[in-house]
Design a protein around this motif. Structure first.
Motif, PDB file in Angstrom:
ATOM      1  N   GLU A   1     112.635  42.832 -34.050  1.00  0.00           N
ATOM      2  CA  GLU A   1     112.747  42.644 -35.507  1.00  0.00           C
ATOM      3  C   GLU A   1     114.192  42.923 -35.926  1.00  0.00           C
ATOM      4  OE1 GLU A   1     108.280  44.452 -36.035  1.00  0.00           O
ATOM      5  OE2 GLU A   1     109.655  44.713 -37.727  1.00  0.00           O
ATOM      6  N   LYS A   2     114.931  43.590 -35.034  1.00  0.00           N
ATOM      7  CA  LYS A   2     116.378  43.821 -35.163  1.00  0.00           C
ATOM      8  C   LYS A   2     116.742  44.576 -36.440  1.00  0.00           C
ATOM      9  CE  LYS A   2     117.327  39.555 -32.677  1.00  0.00           C
ATOM     10  NZ  LYS A   2     117.865  38.193 -32.827  1.00  0.00           N
ATOM     11  N   VAL A   3     115.837  45.488 -36.820  1.00  0.00           N
ATOM     12  CA  VAL A   3     116.150  46.381 -37.940  1.00  0.00           C
ATOM     13  C   VAL A   3     116.312  47.789 -37.383  1.00  0.00           C
ATOM     14  CG1 VAL A   3     114.953  44.993 -39.664  1.00  0.00           C
ATOM     15  CG2 VAL A   3     113.691  46.741 -38.411  1.00  0.00           C
ATOM     16  N   PRO A   4     117.161  48.587 -38.004  1.00  0.00           N
ATOM     17  CA  PRO A   4     117.291  49.980 -37.557  1.00  0.00           C
ATOM     18  C   PRO A   4     115.968  50.715 -37.687  1.00  0.00           C
ATOM     19  CG  PRO A   4     119.140  49.393 -38.967  1.00  0.00           C
ATOM     20  CD  PRO A   4     118.159  48.261 -39.051  1.00  0.00           C
TER      21      PRO A   4
ATOM     22  N   LYS B   1     129.646  38.519 -28.531  1.00  0.00           N
ATOM     23  CA  LYS B   1     129.190  39.123 -29.780  1.00  0.00           C
ATOM     24  C   LYS B   1     127.942  39.958 -29.535  1.00  0.00           C
ATOM     25  CE  LYS B   1     129.264  35.185 -32.272  1.00  0.00           C
ATOM     26  NZ  LYS B   1     130.196  34.271 -31.557  1.00  0.00           N
ATOM     27  N   ARG B   2     127.853  41.084 -30.211  1.00  0.00           N
ATOM     28  CA  ARG B   2     126.656  41.928 -30.164  1.00  0.00           C
ATOM     29  C   ARG B   2     126.586  42.738 -31.438  1.00  0.00           C
ATOM     30  NH1 ARG B   2     131.771  42.973 -27.781  1.00  0.00           N
ATOM     31  NH2 ARG B   2     132.006  45.189 -27.343  1.00  0.00           N
ATOM     32  N   MET B   3     125.349  43.183 -31.729  1.00  0.00           N
ATOM     33  CA  MET B   3     125.118  44.016 -32.915  1.00  0.00           C
ATOM     34  C   MET B   3     124.729  45.415 -32.450  1.00  0.00           C
ATOM     35  SD  MET B   3     122.485  43.581 -36.113  1.00  0.00           S
ATOM     36  CE  MET B   3     120.983  43.674 -35.126  1.00  0.00           C
ATOM     37  N   VAL B   4     125.326  46.410 -33.071  1.00  0.00           N
ATOM     38  CA  VAL B   4     125.103  47.806 -32.665  1.00  0.00           C
ATOM     39  C   VAL B   4     124.514  48.586 -33.834  1.00  0.00           C
ATOM     40  CG1 VAL B   4     126.221  49.900 -31.788  1.00  0.00           C
ATOM     41  CG2 VAL B   4     127.059  47.645 -31.079  1.00  0.00           C
ATOM     42  N   HIS B   5     123.424  49.316 -33.563  1.00  0.00           N
ATOM     43  CA  HIS B   5     122.919  50.293 -34.536  1.00  0.00           C
ATOM     44  C   HIS B   5     123.364  51.668 -34.067  1.00  0.00           C
ATOM     45  CE1 HIS B   5     119.272  47.488 -35.562  1.00  0.00           C
ATOM     46  NE2 HIS B   5     120.393  47.080 -36.121  1.00  0.00           N
ATOM     47  N   ASN B   6     124.220  52.309 -34.840  1.00  0.00           N
ATOM     48  CA  ASN B   6     124.700  53.646 -34.490  1.00  0.00           C
ATOM     49  C   ASN B   6     123.698  54.689 -34.977  1.00  0.00           C
ATOM     50  OD1 ASN B   6     127.435  53.394 -33.204  1.00  0.00           O
ATOM     51  ND2 ASN B   6     127.768  52.139 -35.030  1.00  0.00           N
ATOM     52  N   ILE B   7     122.863  55.182 -34.070  1.00  0.00           N
ATOM     53  CA  ILE B   7     121.828  56.152 -34.435  1.00  0.00           C
ATOM     54  C   ILE B   7     122.437  57.558 -34.540  1.00  0.00           C
ATOM     55  CG2 ILE B   7     119.696  57.255 -33.659  1.00  0.00           C
ATOM     56  CD1 ILE B   7     118.993  54.524 -32.303  1.00  0.00           C
ATOM     57  N   LEU B   8     123.174  57.946 -33.501  1.00  0.00           N
ATOM     58  CA  LEU B   8     123.826  59.267 -33.476  1.00  0.00           C
ATOM     59  C   LEU B   8     125.214  59.091 -32.856  1.00  0.00           C
ATOM     60  CD1 LEU B   8     123.175  62.151 -34.342  1.00  0.00           C
ATOM     61  CD2 LEU B   8     122.101  62.541 -32.119  1.00  0.00           C
ATOM     62  N   PRO B   9     126.144  58.537 -33.644  1.00  0.00           N
ATOM     63  CA  PRO B   9     127.495  58.288 -33.123  1.00  0.00           C
ATOM     64  C   PRO B   9     128.344  59.552 -33.157  1.00  0.00           C
ATOM     65  CG  PRO B   9     127.353  57.541 -35.388  1.00  0.00           C
ATOM     66  CD  PRO B   9     125.979  58.034 -35.011  1.00  0.00           C
ATOM     67  N   ASP B  10     129.509  59.526 -32.518  1.00  0.00           N
ATOM     68  CA  ASP B  10     130.333  60.745 -32.467  1.00  0.00           C
ATOM     69  C   ASP B  10     130.921  61.087 -33.836  1.00  0.00           C
ATOM     70  OD1 ASP B  10     132.233  58.742 -32.577  1.00  0.00           O
ATOM     71  OD2 ASP B  10     133.203  59.265 -30.677  1.00  0.00           O
ATOM     72  N   SER B  11     130.822  60.165 -34.773  1.00  0.00           N
ATOM     73  CA  SER B  11     131.299  60.454 -36.143  1.00  0.00           C
ATOM     74  C   SER B  11     130.290  61.288 -36.936  1.00  0.00           C
ATOM     75  CB  SER B  11     131.553  59.142 -36.887  1.00  0.00           C
ATOM     76  OG  SER B  11     130.356  58.351 -36.875  1.00  0.00           O
ATOM     77  N   ASP B  12     129.074  61.414 -36.382  1.00  0.00           N
ATOM     78  CA  ASP B  12     128.020  62.196 -37.060  1.00  0.00           C
ATOM     79  C   ASP B  12     127.974  63.579 -36.411  1.00  0.00           C
ATOM     80  OD1 ASP B  12     124.449  61.655 -37.751  1.00  0.00           O
ATOM     81  OD2 ASP B  12     125.680  63.483 -37.786  1.00  0.00           O
TER      82      ASP B  12
ATOM     83  N   ILE C   1     117.199  61.261 -39.146  1.00  0.00           N
ATOM     84  CA  ILE C   1     118.216  60.200 -39.136  1.00  0.00           C
ATOM     85  C   ILE C   1     117.471  58.933 -39.536  1.00  0.00           C
ATOM     86  CG2 ILE C   1     119.929  58.954 -37.785  1.00  0.00           C
ATOM     87  CD1 ILE C   1     119.837  61.377 -35.802  1.00  0.00           C
ATOM     88  N   SER C   2     117.459  58.644 -40.829  1.00  0.00           N
ATOM     89  CA  SER C   2     116.613  57.532 -41.288  1.00  0.00           C
ATOM     90  C   SER C   2     117.262  56.197 -40.931  1.00  0.00           C
ATOM     91  CB  SER C   2     116.399  57.619 -42.801  1.00  0.00           C
ATOM     92  OG  SER C   2     117.627  57.390 -43.454  1.00  0.00           O
ATOM     93  N   ALA C   3     116.442  55.182 -40.891  1.00  0.00           N
ATOM     94  CA  ALA C   3     116.937  53.834 -40.563  1.00  0.00           C
ATOM     95  C   ALA C   3     118.126  53.475 -41.445  1.00  0.00           C
ATOM     96  CB  ALA C   3     115.808  52.824 -40.721  1.00  0.00           C
ATOM     97  N   ALA C   4     118.014  53.841 -42.717  1.00  0.00           N
ATOM     98  CA  ALA C   4     119.094  53.503 -43.667  1.00  0.00           C
ATOM     99  C   ALA C   4     120.400  54.228 -43.335  1.00  0.00           C
ATOM    100  CB  ALA C   4     118.653  53.840 -45.084  1.00  0.00           C
ATOM    101  N   ASP C   5     120.289  55.339 -42.540  1.00  0.00           N
ATOM    102  CA  ASP C   5     121.489  56.093 -42.174  1.00  0.00           C
ATOM    103  C   ASP C   5     122.201  55.479 -40.973  1.00  0.00           C
ATOM    104  OD1 ASP C   5     120.989  57.927 -44.132  1.00  0.00           O
ATOM    105  OD2 ASP C   5     119.903  59.317 -42.807  1.00  0.00           O
ATOM    106  N   ASN C   6     121.547  54.534 -40.285  1.00  0.00           N
ATOM    107  CA  ASN C   6     122.188  53.931 -39.102  1.00  0.00           C
ATOM    108  C   ASN C   6     123.367  53.048 -39.542  1.00  0.00           C
ATOM    109  OD1 ASN C   6     119.853  53.309 -36.418  1.00  0.00           O
ATOM    110  ND2 ASN C   6     119.760  54.926 -37.936  1.00  0.00           N
ATOM    111  N   GLY C   7     124.536  53.289 -38.982  1.00  0.00           N
ATOM    112  CA  GLY C   7     125.648  52.359 -39.205  1.00  0.00           C
ATOM    113  C   GLY C   7     125.403  51.107 -38.370  1.00  0.00           C
TER     114      GLY C   7
END
Ligand SMILES: O=C[C@H](O)[C@@H](O)[C@H](O)CC(=O)O
Length: 271
Positions: free
Chosen positions: A84-87, A141-152, A125-131
């Protein structure tokens, strides 16, 4: 079969709970990253007491409730299939805590572990919080969902992302590595890949290799397989007609994702 490739175990560990994958420091060469993928039947429960590890609980598919016995998050999860490609929703639980996952529906749940001895707050870490990032050009090309990136800053050593790569494209490409504790040039992060393909009969090719080729494995990776990346470059190629999904867990001595591109192929970025 490569020692880096894991096929699903699908071991029933209690009523309604199936252990799909279990990557530990005892059954792999990894010291920083541990990983479980579990399937939960509706109403099934999974409880775990954490020692000196932190855990990111990812609602990969289906709906779950998660509690650390102080706070409870209900109806987590946003999708019936990753394609479904949603966070989706996740929960961070720190060391020396106990967590329980309860399946509201049939659910597949990733438990991503890394070392931790400084207890941090449990966090939704809600879906809406994923970068959401769209990386690459051309057939890269690729799409990335950042769940827990080093910026968090919510975690001590854990990094979690999920990546979608469409038909005929490459990801983790040009090949990069992060196997040297040599900041600011490069960080040392072990990594695991949990792969899914759509349609499910698909496969991708993943190569894991080092500069000196002392490690050089090219694997055919099928739906539900895992690849362990202790060291080395780790590109993924997706054949025409299929979409690739993978969930990455990374951890090492310093929680920074600083990768180093293979010099032989970095020219690709210069267009
Ligand atoms: O090091 C990180 C992993 O290789 C992937 O998350 C990769 O960065 C995904 C991508 O950028 O293609």
């Amino acid at each position: 079969m490569s020692k880096l490739l894991r096929k699903p175990e699908n071991a029933e560990i209690k009523d309604g709970v199936t252990l799909v994958h279990n990557v530990t420091s005892e059954n792999s060469s990894l010291e920083y990253v541990n990983f479980k993928m579990i399937d939960l039947a509706p109403g099934a429960t999974y409880l775990e007491e954490l020692g000196k590890q932190e855990c990111c609980i990812v609602a990969v598919t289906g709906k779950i409730n998660v509690t650390d016995q102080e706070v409870t998050f209900e109806n987590l999860g946003t999708r019936e299939t990753v394609f479904e490609k949603v966070p989706t929703d996740s929960v961070y639980v720190s060391n020396d805590r106990t967590f329980e996952v309860v399946a509201v529906s049939q659910a597949r749940v990733a438990l991503c572990y890394s070392p931790s001895d400084k207890q941090l707050p449990t966090k939704l870490i809600s879906a809406a919080d994923n970068g959401v990032e769209h990386r690459g050009t051309g057939n890269n090309k690729r799409m990335v969902h950042n769940i827990l990136p080093d910026s968090d800053p919510s975690a001590n050593s854990l990094l979690v992302v999920e990546v979608f790569t469409e038909s005929g494209n490459w990801s983790s490409y040009p090949p990069h590595k992060h196997d040297q504790d040599n900041l600011p040039e490069e960080s040392f992060l072990e990594e695991t890949y949990y792969h899914e393909m759509n349609p499910s009969q698909g496969f991708v090719f993943q190569r894991v290799y080092t500069d000196d080729r002392s490690l050089d494995e090219t694997m055919t990776v099928e739906n539900g397989n895992m690849v362990i990346v202790p060291v080395g470059y780790h590109p993924v190629g997706v054949p025409e007609g299929y979409t690739s999904y993978y969930l990455n867990v990374m951890a090492g001595p310093t929680r920074i994702w600083k990768f180093y591109n293979d010099p032989d192929h970095e020219w690709i970025l210069k267009g």
